[in-house]
Design a protein around this motif. Structure first.
Motif, PDB file in Angstrom:
ATOM      1  N   GLU A  48       0.845  -1.190   0.000  1.00 33.24           N
ATOM      2  CA  GLU A  48       0.000   0.000   0.000  1.00 33.24           C
ATOM      3  C   GLU A  48       0.880   1.239   0.000  1.00 33.24           C
ATOM      4  O   GLU A  48       1.819   1.340   0.779  1.00 33.24           O
ATOM      5  N   VAL A  49       0.561   2.178  -0.883  1.00 31.95           N
ATOM      6  CA  VAL A  49       1.285   3.452  -0.948  1.00 31.95           C
ATOM      7  C   VAL A  49       0.551   4.448  -0.061  1.00 31.95           C
ATOM      8  O   VAL A  49      -0.608   4.784  -0.322  1.00 31.95           O
ATOM      9  N   PHE A  50       1.214   4.917   0.992  1.00 26.78           N
ATOM     10  CA  PHE A  50       0.614   5.886   1.914  1.00 26.78           C
ATOM     11  C   PHE A  50       0.932   7.316   1.522  1.00 26.78           C
ATOM     12  O   PHE A  50       0.152   8.218   1.779  1.00 26.78           O
ATOM     13  N   GLU A  51       2.102   7.533   0.966  1.00 26.26           N
ATOM     14  CA  GLU A  51       2.516   8.856   0.493  1.00 26.26           C
ATOM     15  C   GLU A  51       3.354   8.668  -0.752  1.00 26.26           C
ATOM     16  O   GLU A  51       4.054   7.669  -0.893  1.00 26.26           O
ATOM     17  N   GLY A  52       3.312   9.653  -1.635  1.00 27.40           N
ATOM     18  CA  GLY A  52       4.183   9.654  -2.789  1.00 27.40           C
ATOM     19  C   GLY A  52       3.642   8.904  -3.973  1.00 27.40           C
ATOM     20  O   GLY A  52       2.431   8.691  -4.119  1.00 27.40           O
TER      21      GLY A  52
ATOM     22  N   LEU B 157       1.724   3.672  -9.231  1.00 30.72           N
ATOM     23  CA  LEU B 157       0.917   3.644  -8.013  1.00 30.72           C
ATOM     24  C   LEU B 157       1.074   4.969  -7.284  1.00 30.72           C
ATOM     25  O   LEU B 157       2.176   5.496  -7.172  1.00 30.72           O
ATOM     26  N   LYS B 158      -0.033   5.478  -6.782  1.00 30.66           N
ATOM     27  CA  LYS B 158      -0.019   6.744  -6.052  1.00 30.66           C
ATOM     28  C   LYS B 158      -0.625   6.544  -4.666  1.00 30.66           C
ATOM     29  O   LYS B 158      -1.108   5.465  -4.344  1.00 30.66           O
ATOM     30  N   LYS B 159      -0.602   7.616  -3.887  1.00 32.16           N
ATOM     31  CA  LYS B 159      -1.133   7.587  -2.530  1.00 32.16           C
ATOM     32  C   LYS B 159      -2.515   6.926  -2.497  1.00 32.16           C
ATOM     33  O   LYS B 159      -3.401   7.285  -3.280  1.00 32.16           O
ATOM     34  N   GLY B 160      -2.651   5.935  -1.622  1.00 38.71           N
ATOM     35  CA  GLY B 160      -3.930   5.239  -1.466  1.00 38.71           C
ATOM     36  C   GLY B 160      -4.050   3.961  -2.257  1.00 38.71           C
ATOM     37  O   GLY B 160      -4.935   3.152  -1.990  1.00 38.71           O
ATOM     38  N   ASP B 161      -3.164   3.748  -3.237  1.00 40.79           N
ATOM     39  CA  ASP B 161      -3.243   2.516  -4.027  1.00 40.79           C
ATOM     40  C   ASP B 161      -2.778   1.315  -3.206  1.00 40.79           C
ATOM     41  O   ASP B 161      -1.862   1.409  -2.390  1.00 40.79           O
TER      42      ASP B 161
ATOM     43  N   ARG C 269       3.697   0.705   2.782  1.00 39.99           N
ATOM     44  CA  ARG C 269       3.482  -0.326   3.799  1.00 39.99           C
ATOM     45  C   ARG C 269       3.443  -1.672   3.106  1.00 39.99           C
ATOM     46  O   ARG C 269       2.729  -1.865   2.123  1.00 39.99           O
ATOM     47  N   LEU C 270       4.217  -2.603   3.634  1.00 35.58           N
ATOM     48  CA  LEU C 270       4.317  -3.951   3.090  1.00 35.58           C
ATOM     49  C   LEU C 270       3.841  -4.929   4.146  1.00 35.58           C
ATOM     50  O   LEU C 270       4.327  -4.914   5.273  1.00 35.58           O
ATOM     51  N   THR C 271       2.893  -5.776   3.766  1.00 40.69           N
ATOM     52  CA  THR C 271       2.424  -6.830   4.663  1.00 40.69           C
ATOM     53  C   THR C 271       3.019  -8.147   4.200  1.00 40.69           C
ATOM     54  O   THR C 271       2.799  -8.566   3.064  1.00 40.69           O
ATOM     55  N   LEU C 272       3.797  -8.753   5.102  1.00 46.34           N
ATOM     56  CA  LEU C 272       4.428 -10.045   4.834  1.00 46.34           C
ATOM     57  C   LEU C 272       3.747 -11.129   5.655  1.00 46.34           C
ATOM     58  O   LEU C 272       3.258 -10.866   6.751  1.00 46.34           O
ATOM     59  N   SER C 273       3.820 -12.335   5.152  1.00 48.08           N
ATOM     60  CA  SER C 273       3.415 -13.497   5.941  1.00 48.08           C
ATOM     61  C   SER C 273       4.333 -13.604   7.147  1.00 48.08           C
ATOM     62  O   SER C 273       5.517 -13.263   7.085  1.00 48.08           O
ATOM     63  N   ILE C 274       3.824 -14.105   8.244  1.00 49.25           N
ATOM     64  CA  ILE C 274       4.633 -14.328   9.434  1.00 49.25           C
ATOM     65  C   ILE C 274       5.788 -15.285   9.123  1.00 49.25           C
ATOM     66  O   ILE C 274       6.837 -15.243   9.768  1.00 49.25           O
TER      67      ILE C 274
END
Length: 112
Positions: A53-57, A70-74, A95-100
């Motif tokens: 997820e892109v939070f900024e930029g 990709l832009k903010k919010g994508d 933000r990157l979500t990885l598997s545990i």
């Protein structure tokens, strides 16, 4: 309960993307990647599915030879073992979500 803030302690590295762990849960690791304009995360693969997820930029996200702006919010998901890369068109917070089951060290090696 564990909390953190995506915008706390924003310290961009001059020479490579900055990687930090925001949270770890029973099922995921939430990672913040700070990319300065012009920085690249070279092509790599994740051993498990990921969420980005892109939070900024704004970033160019390369997948299978195609570039996706990709832009903010994508927000996107990517299956395991799919080659991809990131290029910052602006200073960006991702933000990157990885598997545990995945490791932060693997992500850090991508930016070395």
């Amino acid at each position: 309960m564990t909390t953190n803030n995506l915008y706390d302690n924003l310290e961009y590295n001059a020479d490579k993307p900055a990687i930090s762990v925001l949270l770890q849960t029973a099922f995921s690791k939430e990672i913040r990647i700070l990319l300065k304009k012009g920085q690249l995360m070279k092509e790599h693969k994740a051993p498990k599915p990921i969420v980005v997820e892109v939070f900024e930029g704004e970033i160019d996200f390369g997948v299978d030879g195609q570039t996706h702006a990709l832009k903010k919010g994508d927000l996107l998901t990517l299956d395991s073992n799919v080659p991809h890369d990131l290029f910052a068109k602006e200073n960006s917070i991702v933000r990157l979500t990885l598997s545990i089951q995945d490791t932060v060290e693997r992500v850090e090696k991508v930016v070395e």
